[in-house]
Design an enzyme around this catalytic site. Structure first.
Site, short mmCIF file in Angstrom:
data_model
loop_
_atom_site.label_atom_id
_atom_site.label_comp_id
_atom_site.label_asym_id
_atom_site.label_seq_id
_atom_site.Cartn_x
_atom_site.Cartn_y
_atom_site.Cartn_z
N HIS A 445 42.96 37.99 37.00
CA HIS A 445 41.84 37.11 37.37
C HIS A 445 41.98 36.62 38.81
O HIS A 445 41.05 36.76 39.62
CB HIS A 445 41.78 35.92 36.40
CG HIS A 445 40.68 34.95 36.69
ND1 HIS A 445 39.48 34.96 36.00
CD2 HIS A 445 40.58 33.95 37.61
CE1 HIS A 445 38.70 34.00 36.48
NE2 HIS A 445 39.34 33.37 37.46
N GLU A 446 43.13 36.05 39.12
CA GLU A 446 43.32 35.49 40.46
C GLU A 446 43.34 36.58 41.53
O GLU A 446 42.85 36.37 42.65
CB GLU A 446 44.61 34.65 40.52
CG GLU A 446 44.63 33.45 39.58
CD GLU A 446 43.41 32.54 39.71
OE1 GLU A 446 42.79 32.49 40.79
OE2 GLU A 446 43.05 31.89 38.71
N HIS A 449 39.80 37.35 42.57
CA HIS A 449 39.33 36.44 43.62
C HIS A 449 39.87 36.87 44.99
O HIS A 449 39.15 36.91 45.98
CB HIS A 449 39.82 35.01 43.35
CG HIS A 449 39.03 34.25 42.35
ND1 HIS A 449 37.66 34.12 42.41
CD2 HIS A 449 39.43 33.56 41.24
CE1 HIS A 449 37.24 33.38 41.39
NE2 HIS A 449 38.30 33.04 40.67
N HIS A 452 38.27 39.93 46.47
CA HIS A 452 36.92 39.62 46.94
C HIS A 452 36.98 39.06 48.36
O HIS A 452 36.12 39.33 49.19
CB HIS A 452 36.27 38.61 45.98
CG HIS A 452 34.80 38.46 46.15
ND1 HIS A 452 34.09 37.42 45.59
CD2 HIS A 452 33.88 39.21 46.82
CE1 HIS A 452 32.81 37.55 45.90
NE2 HIS A 452 32.66 38.61 46.65
#
Length: 656
Positions: A445-446, A449, A452
Site C-alpha cells: 500500500h505505502e 503511494h 505515484h
C-alpha cells in the site's frame, strides 16, 4: 543528484527557517515587480521557491514522527508557527493571485495543458485561502490556521504520549499461551527471577494480545486502554471543529464539508453521503451473516454476548478453523528483508525499474534503508524505507514526499524522493523481523503511494507526483498495488522461509487468498462508519462532546454490526481527521477503492496478473501523469470506460 538527509544542526532549524522564509519573501516581491509577467518568468520561479522551502522543512517535521524526543518536539513547535504564518501570508497575497490570474487570462491559448492545470489549481487555492477578503478577515484566518496547526500537533503528541505510557505486565503463562512464538519472544523479560510478558499499545504488541490473548479480562484491559487513550483530546476536538467552522464561514461556505470538496473529485455533499450509504446497504446483510457466524462460534466458549474486545480473538480462531490459517506458520516466510527484495523484483518485472541500494546515503536511523530507483540503467528517484516499530515512532504507516520531479527555470531536471514508514514487528537478537501477511499488504500500500510520487514525468512541481492529485483519489495507486500482495505468483517471489529458504507452498497460499474476503463486509461497514462519522461531523458545527458522541452512536445504530462499549472514545484517537489531512475526506478510501478494484479487475479479466502491457499502460496513464490531469480523465485514458463499483464488491466477495 540528491539532497542528503542531514539534521546534524537540528537545534538551529528555527534560525535557518527564518532566513529561508525571509529570502523567499524578498524573491517573491522581486517577481511581483516584473512588468510583463509570463509563465516562464513568474510561475516557474515562484514554484521553485515553494520547492526549496519544502526541501528544508519536510525532514524537520518528519523527524518528529519517526524519532520523537524533547528536542524534535521543541524544534517542531518553534518551526510550526513560522511556516504556518508564512503559508497563510503568501496564500492571502492578492498581488500573487492577480498575477496568476493575469497570466491565465493573457496567455491561456499559448499554455500547454499542464501549465493550465497549475494555474487552475493555484488560483482555486488562493480563493480558498481568502486572498480576496478584507484585511481583518485575512488576519483572523491567519490566526485560525496557526492555531489549527498547533492543535493538530498537540492531538498527535497526546496520542503518542498515551501510547508510550501504557504497559500491561502478565506473569501467568496461561494468559499468553496462544500468542505466536515470535510475538511472545519479543514480549518476554526476566524480573525478580520470574519470566514475565510486557504488552504495550504500540500496534504490533497491541495486535498480538487483542488477537491471541487467552484471558478475556486482560483483552478488555488492553482494549480499554487503547480506546480511551488521550482523553485530553476531547477538548482539542471541540476547538478544532469550532475553528474550522469559523474559517469556512469567513470564506463563504456553509460548512467544512462543502469547503473540503472544492479540492476533491466528488462534487456535492449528497454525492458522498449517498455513495457511502449505498455501499453500506449492499454490504449490510452480508455483514449481519458474518457477525452471526462469529457469535455462534464464540458461544461454544460460553460467550453469551460478544464484545468488541472479543472480535479479533474469535475472528482469528474462526478464520483458522475455516481456512486452516495459522499466522505463526506464515510469519517465518515473510522475513522483512526477503519480502522487500522480492517486492523489488516484482516491481522490476511489471514496471521495468530497478532498486539499487545507496549504501553511502545518510538517513535518520541506522535501520533505514535507502535505494536509488533506475529505469533503463539511469537513476530517476530515491526512496527511504523505515519499517520496524520503535517507541519514539508514531503509530501507523505512511508515505511522505520530500522532493518532487520537475524541470527548473534553467531547464535542469530535479529528481524526486520519498519516505516510507511502517511499524512492523521489531527484530531482536537471534530473531529477525517476521511480518504478518497484513504487514506485507501495508508495505504494498505505502509503496503504491511512493510510486505515484516517484514515477512522475511531469515537469511542473505543483502538479508532479502526488502534488495536485484530488484527495479522494490519492489512495487509488496504493490500494491498487495492495491487490498484488494476494497473488500466488507474486507471493512466491518472496515468501521464503528465513531459515530453510523453502518457498511457501501452493496450499498455504491458496488458504491466504481464500481468507482474504473473510469478514470483508464487516470491514467495509467499519470503514463506512468512520467515513460517515467524519463527513457528517463536518456538515454542521458540533459544539460538545455529547453531541459528537450522539452523532457517532446514531451512525453505529444504523450501520455497525456490533456496538462498542460506552467507554470507547474512538474519536480521541482519530488522527486521520484531527492530526492529518483527512477531515471531511476519510470517505476517500472507499471512493478511491472503486477505481483501484476496477483497475485490478482488468488484470483479472486478462487472465494474467503479470500483464506487462497493461502494467506499463497503468504506469504511463496514471503514475507518470501525477496531478497534471483530473483522475477521472486519467482513469478513462487507462481503462477506456468509467469505473464500476461492482468490481470492488466482487473482489471483496460481497456480490458474486
Amino acid at each position: 543528484m540528491f539532497k542528503e538527509f542531514d539534521l546534524t544542526d537540528l537545534e538551529n532549524s528555527k534560525c535557518k527557517l527564518e532566513e529561508i522564509l525571509e529570502n523567499s519573501k524578498k524573491e517573491i516581491e522581486e517577481l511581483l515587480t516584473i512588468e510583463n509577467k509570463s509563465y516562464e518568468n513568474f510561475v516557474k520561479p515562484y514554484e521553485e521557491i515553494g520547492e526549496s522551502i519544502n526541501e528544508f522543512i519536510t525532514p524537520i517535521f518528519h523527524i518528529d514522527s519517526v524519532k520523537n524526543s524533547e528536542t524534535t518536539q521543541k524544534v517542531y513547535e518553534e518551526c510550526l508557527p513560522l511556516i504556518s504564518n508564512y503559508e497563510t501570508e503568501i496564500s492571502q497575497n492578492d498581488n500573487i493571485y492577480r498575477s496568476l490570474k493575469d497570466i491565465q487570462d493573457n496567455y491561456y491559448t499559448s499554455l500547454n495543458d499542464i501549465q493550465k492545470k497549475v494555474l487552475e489549481n493555484e488560483i482555486r487555492d488562493f480563493k480558498l485561502s481568502g486572498c480576496h477578503l478584507e484585511e481583518k478577515d485575512k488576519k483572523r484566518l491567519k490566526e485560525i490556521n496557526l492555531r489549527l496547526s498547533e492543535l493538530s500537533q498537540i492531538f498527535s503528541q497526546n496520542l503518542l504520549n498515551a501510547t508510550n505510557a501504557y504497559e500491561m505486565i502478565i506473569e501467568n503463562y496461561e494468559d499468553v499461551k496462544e500468542i505466536p512464538k515470535s510475538d511472545l519472544e519479543f514480549a518476554k523479560f526476566e524480573e525478580d527471577g520470574k519470566t514475565k510478558y510486557k504488552f504495550t499499545l504500540q500496534m504490533p504488541s497491541y495486535l498480538a494480545y487483542i488477537t491471541y490473548g487467552s484471558n478475556r479480562e486482560r483483552r478488555e484491559e488492553i482494549y480499554k486502554a487503547y480506546t480511551t487513550r488521550a482523553p485530553e483530546n476531547e477538548k482539542i476536538i471541540i476547538e478544532i471543529l469550532s475553528l474550522k467552522d469559523e474559517k469556512v464561514k469567513i470564506l463563504g461556505f456553509k460548512n467544512y464539508a462543502q469547503y473540503s470538496l472544492q479540492t476533491k473529485m466528488a462534487n456535492e455533499e449528497i454525492e458522498v453521503v449517498t455513495f457511502l450509504e449505498e455501499l453500506a446497504k449492499k454490504g449490510k446483510n452480508r455483514a449481519k451473516e458474518e457477525i452471526e457466524e462469529l457469535k455462534k462460534y464464540a458461544s461454544k466458549d460460553g460467550i453469551s454476548k460478544i464484545e468488541s474486545y472479543d472480535l479479533a480473538y474469535y475472528s482469528e480462531k474462526l478464520k483458522e478453523e475455516k481456512y486452516d490459517i495459522d499466522e505463526e506458520y506464515y510469519r517465518p516466510y515473510f522475513e522483512k528483508n526477503s519480502v522487500l527484495n522480492g517486492f523489488f523484483n516484482f516491481l522490476n518485472k511489471i514496471f521495468e525499474v530497478e532498486f539499487e541500494k545507496a549504501s553511502d546515503a545518510k538517513a535518520w536511523d541506522k535501520d533505514v534503508l535507502v535505494y536509488n530507483i533506475k529505469e533503463d540503467s539511469k537513476v530517476f528517484a530515491r526512496i527511504y524505507i523505515d519499517l520496524e516499530a520503535k517507541k519514539e515512532k508514531r503509530g501507523g504507516a505512511w508515505m511522505n514526499n520530500w522532493h518532487s520531479h520537475y524541470v527548473n527555470k534553467n531547464g535542469e531536471k530535479r529528481l524526486p524522493t520519498a519516505y516510507i514508514v511502517c511499524n512492523f514487528p521489531q527484530s531482536k537478537e537471534g530473531v529477525p523481523s517476521l511480518l504478518r501477511h497484513s504487514d506485507v499488504v501495508t508495505l504494498f500500500h505505502e509503496m503504491g503511494h511512493a510510486l505515484h510520487h516517484l514515477f512522475s514525468k511531469v515537469p511542473e512541481a505543483f502538479v508532479s507526483g502526488i502534488a495536485g492529485v484530488a484527495w479522494d483519489v490519492v489512495e487509488f495507486p496504493s490500494q491498487f498495488l495492495e491487490y498484488f500482495s494476494y497473488d500466488k505468483e507474486v507471493l512466491k517471489m518472496f515468501a521464503k522461509h528465513y531459515e530453510t529458504g523453502k518457498v511457501l507452498d501452493d496450499e498455504a497460499i491458496d488458504k491466504l487468498i481464500k481468507a482474504r474476503n473473510f469478514q470483508s463486509a464487516l470491514a467495509m461497514l467499519r470503514q463506512i462508519e468512520f467515513a460517515l462519522f467524519d463527513f457528517k461531523l463536518h456538515q454542521k458545527l458540533y459544539k460538545t462532546e455529547s453531541e459528537i458522541e450522539g452523532l457517532l452512536n446514531n451512525i453505529r445504530d444504523e450501520y455497525a454490526a456490533i456496538k462498542p462499549p460506552e467507554y470507547n472514545k474512538f474519536q480521541n484517537g482519530f488522527s486521520h481527521i484531527f492530526a492529518g489531512g483527512y477531515a471531511a475526506g476519510y470517505y476517500s478510501y472507499k471512493w478511491a477503492e472503486v477505481l483501484s478494484a476496477d483497475a485490478f479487475y482488468m488484470f483479472i479479466n486478462s487472465k494474467k496478473v503479470f500483464n506487462k502491457e497493461l502494467a506499463m499502460k497503468y504506469k504511463k496513464s496514471i503514475l507518470e501523469k501525477g496531478g497534471s490531469e483530473d483522475m477521472n480523465k486519467l482513469f478513462y485514458e487507462f481503462a477506456s470506460r468509467e469505473p464500476s463499483v461492482d468490481s470492488l464488491l466482487k473482489i471483496d466477495g460481497i456480490i458474486s
